[in-house]
Design an enzyme around this catalytic site. Structure first.
Site, mmCIF file in Angstrom:
data_model
loop_
_atom_site.group_PDB
_atom_site.id
_atom_site.type_symbol
_atom_site.label_atom_id
_atom_site.label_comp_id
_atom_site.label_asym_id
_atom_site.label_seq_id
_atom_site.Cartn_x
_atom_site.Cartn_y
_atom_site.Cartn_z
ATOM 1 N N ASP A 161 0.870 -1.156 -0.096
ATOM 2 C CA ASP A 161 -0.030 0.085 -0.031
ATOM 3 C C ASP A 161 0.834 1.337 -0.123
ATOM 4 O OD1 ASP A 161 -2.220 1.778 -0.072
ATOM 5 O OD2 ASP A 161 -3.104 0.736 1.546
HETATM 6 C C1 BGC Z 1 -4.907 3.466 -0.154
HETATM 7 C C2 BGC Z 1 -5.140 2.295 -1.262
HETATM 8 C C3 BGC Z 1 -4.789 3.046 -2.506
HETATM 9 C C4 BGC Z 1 -3.406 3.611 -2.444
HETATM 10 C C5 BGC Z 1 -3.233 4.625 -3.733
HETATM 11 C C6 BGC Z 1 -3.679 4.390 -0.181
HETATM 12 O O1 BGC Z 1 -3.885 5.295 0.551
HETATM 13 O O2 BGC Z 1 -5.009 2.703 1.114
HETATM 14 O O3 BGC Z 1 -6.406 1.552 -1.407
HETATM 15 O O4 BGC Z 1 -4.861 2.154 -3.698
HETATM 16 O O5 BGC Z 1 -3.457 4.828 -1.603
HETATM 17 O O6 BGC Z 1 -3.827 5.662 -4.014
#
Ligand code: BGC
Length: 730
Positions: free
Chosen positions: A233
């Site tokens: 993540d």
């Molecule tokens: C989120 C993800 C997301 C990623 C990219 C993170 O803050 O938890 O679900 O895909 O950011 O934007």
């Protein structure tokens, strides 16, 4: 390109080039290796459509005129359809648009289990039941990947709250992990053949999930045979050595010091310092690169054979609208007050700010720059086509109250700061400081709007209320503090029902709300989710009977958050460490087993017609130590006057369990379309998984020999018929 050619490519890469392939060199892309024809690997959010473009190294929206896209129903809406075919068509559309926008991996779907109705990201997920999630995630992932685009199933694992999401440490029993939190991911990998998985921000048993040996190497790779890409993540990696040694393949983050990512220069330094065994480290690097290149190869990124995508194709809007229609859940319809007969309504009053509000651009990383979004008010206007006078009153005052994720054209998106603990700890938007003037202003506006709405309600032939939540509440980065409706809606609805007891109450929200203040007085209730660009039209069609509702809840609606087991235990949002003390008793498994009354049970949903399901019978077709097959049959009739769809649900209960089990568990379902008066015999197959539980001592799933009850049900509370079988092998 053959796998041998991929190996040859790997052998030609320098250490620096390998590093370039395994970490972000922009917020959503890696660098690639031009010299060898390896393109950058471009990712994009997310689950409700392809997100707008940001600067490569700034969280400022680029402001393109061509990144408006289809806005898809959120995953909870999709789950509420209980329709595998719609999961597939939704996936197909998402993949096609991702490819059409030049993306290689779409950061979707999100499938974390709804452990608490307060989780801010519930709307991005598919509810509380691992079987329902598994059945829908498989066609969804397959649909995405038919377009030479990788899915990225997230967030692996136990990412069930937003409060302290970056380092909350989850303690969960192995049994609950295996039975509740992992099955959706397992199905996505083993049956859906997902090419991508995203590690979660939180910790599991003391270690961050983005470099979790047990989750990645033992379970994902060894047990499930996953050969795709594991992406972190954004900002989920915290240690170079652990990231190297775990199965993580690609590090992404939210800061623009790309060379300083844990899997960038620090990794090269670590290897050169001799702190890790060089041979092992290089082998690990090769493994990561191999996973990435193999996926690129499968997506035809290396051979020029890639399928083209497309976006905003008008032909796709029909399937989007169908998904929205089937997601809408009719929760109450006393005296068949619905559908409304438009011929009888000369003057219609629509109350509620959500009638006039678009939701696509909120929620965090699931935000969408929608090509268009039909609000409920617009849907009603479009449907009634000028034959009815339509009056709109907001009823309650909603000033946008400063969600941390809100982004506007010239300011930075909240994601830039999303690793900052100060921003993620506040429990809910209600905690946002407001001045006494602001408070007074709100009160005055609310009074004014309330008065206007009640006054107008007396005059109208029919009144439709559209309230619920917004992405100030259903949002990434924050959980809700409680299940209460914001903006003093309880008072408004209660007052409105006094003036107009026939008010049609509808809610637009991504998660359950507490409706106990007026629920008994409301003769009708429709729940609609953030149902995509066609959502408002679908809602209008349901209200006026153009569409017969067929959505069913993918999650229990408790009366109150205090009824939720995680809250009962004081473990939501909990402390730095959260003990999942409710174990496998999540959602209906808890309410049902411990006789806790709920507002609406899991699987609940009404129709404008009536279905009778009877005559459940079962035949044990196979019963060996290795394989079980039980054929369950029953009859279903549509005894009403119009065509419609029912969701037949089969729950299984172990009559004399050797370990503590839930009173019953969903093990099969089918959405069935029947013409008025039609009767049909239906057969479903239960396989071994329908009878198993996780045996912590033996470290595997097992099915005990013994008697099992098979229950034919309309929802988790309404069992209409039961039969029993005996399994002899185990
Ligand atoms: C989120 C993800 C997301 C990623 C990219 C993170 O803050 O938890 O679900 O895909 O950011 O934007």
């Amino acid at each position: 390109m053959t796998k041998e050619k991929v190996e040859k490519l790997i052998s030609q890469l320098t250490l620096q080039e390998k590093t370039d392939l395994i970490h972000g060199n922009g917020f959503f892309t890696t660098k690639g290796v031009e010299r060898l024809g390896i393109p950058p690997f471009i990712t994009s959010d997310g689950p409700r459509g392809v997100r707008k473009d940001f600067g490569n190294d700034s969280w400022r929206e680029v402001g393109l005129s061509y990144d408006y896209v289809s806005y898809l129903p959120c995953n909870t809406a999709l789950a509420a359809t209980w329709n595998r075919a719609l999961a597939h068509s939704t996936g197909k559309l998402l993949g096609k648009e991702a490819r059409g926008r030049g993306k290689d991996m779409i950061l979707a779907p999100g499938i974390n289990i709804m452990r608490s109705p307060l989780c801010g990201r519930s709307f991005e997920y598919m509810g509380e039941d691992p079987y329902l999630v598994s059945e829908l995630v498989v066609p969804l992932v397959q649909g995405i990947e038919e377009n030479d685009v990788s899915s990225c199933v997230k967030h692996f694992a136990v990412n069930n709250q937003e409060t302290r999401r970056l380092d909350v440490d989850v303690e969960v029993s192995e049994r609950a992990l295996r039975e509740i939190y992992l099955p959706g991911f397992e199905a996505a990998v083993k049956r859906g053949r997902a090419k991508g998985i995203m590690g979660a921000y939180n910790k599991l048993r003391g270690t961050h999930c983005c470099h979790h040996q047990y989750l990645f190497n033992e379970i994902l790779r060894k047990e499930w045979g996953f050969e795709g890409i594991i992406v972190s993540d954004w900002g989920g990696v915290h240690d170079t050595k652990e990231a190297l040694m775990s199965g993580l393949d690609m590090e992404m983050s939210v800061t623009n010091d790309f060379d300083q990512y844990y899997m960038a220069q620090p990794l090269i330094k670590l290897i050169e310092s001799g702190e890790v065994d060089e041979k092992t480290a290089l082998a690990k690097m090769d493994e990561k690169v191999r996973h990435i290149l193999n996926v690129m190869n499968e997506l035809h990124m290396l051979d020029g054979e890639r399928r083209a995508g497309g976006y905003n194709d008008y032909a796709d809007k029909a399937s989007l609208r169908q998904t929205a229609r089937e997601s809408i859940v009719l929760l109450k319809n006393d005296q068949d007050i619905l559908p409304l007969d438009r011929k009888k309504i000369k003057k219609l009053l629509v109350i509620g700010e959500n009638a006039n509000r678009q939701h696509a651009s909120g929620g965090g990383s699931a935000e969408i720059k929608a090509l268009y979004e039909i609000t409920p008010l617009m849907g009603i206007e479009m449907l009634l086509g000028g034959n009815t006078e339509i009056l709109y009153k907001p009823g309650y005052y909603n000033e946008d109250n400063g969600n941390i994720w809100a982004s506007t054209g010239d300011s930075e998106n909240g994601q830039a700061d999303s690793l900052n603990q100060d921003n993620v700890e506040s429990p809910a938007p209600v905690a946002i400081e407001v001045s006494s003037e602001q408070r007074q202003h709100r009160q005055e506006m609310n009074e004014k709007y309330l008065k206007e709405a009640l006054e107008a309600a007396k005059e109208a032939d029919a009144v439709i209320y559209v309230g619920g939540l917004t992405h100030d509440y259903d949002t990434e980065g924050q959980d809700r503090a409680d299940m209460k409706l914001p903006y003093e809606q309880d008072r408004l609805i209660a007052e409105l029902l006094k003036v107009r007891p026939d008010t049609v109450v509808t809610m637009v929200a991504g998660s359950p709300v507490d409706m106990s203040a007026w629920l008994e007085d409301a003769p009708s209730l429709i729940y609609s989710w953030y149902a995509g660009m066609e959502g408002g039209m679908a809602l209008a069609e349901v209200i006026f009977g153009e569409v017969n509702p067929s959505g069913h809840l993918p999650e229990t609606f408790p009366f109150h958050e205090k009824d939720c087991p995680a809250t009962v235990l004081g473990e939501f949002p909990g402390g730095d460490k959260v003990h999942y003390g409710e174990d496998i008793f999540v959602g209906y498994r808890y309410y049902d087993t411990y006789d806790v009354p709920v507002a609406f049970p899991f699987g609940y949903g009404l129709s404008y017609t009536d279905f009778v399901m009877t005559g459940i019978r079962a035949e044990v077709v196979e019963d060996t130590a290795k394989s079980t097959a039980v054929k369950v049959s029953f009859d279903i009739s549509n005894i009403g006057a119009r065509a419609g769809a029912a969701v037949a649900q089969i729950y299984v209960a172990d009559k004399y369990p050797k370990v503590k089990k839930a009173a019953k568990e969903l093990r099969a379902f089918e959405k069935l379309y029947l013409e008025a008066g039609e009767t049909r015999e239906v057969s479903l197959m239960l396989e071994r998984e329908a009878f198993t539980y996780y045996d912590e001592e033996a470290h595997c799933f097992r099915a005990d020999a013994g008697s099992y009850m098979l229950m034919l049900a309309k929802n988790a509370e309404e069992i209409v018929d039961i039969t029993e079988i005996e399994l002899r092998s185990e």
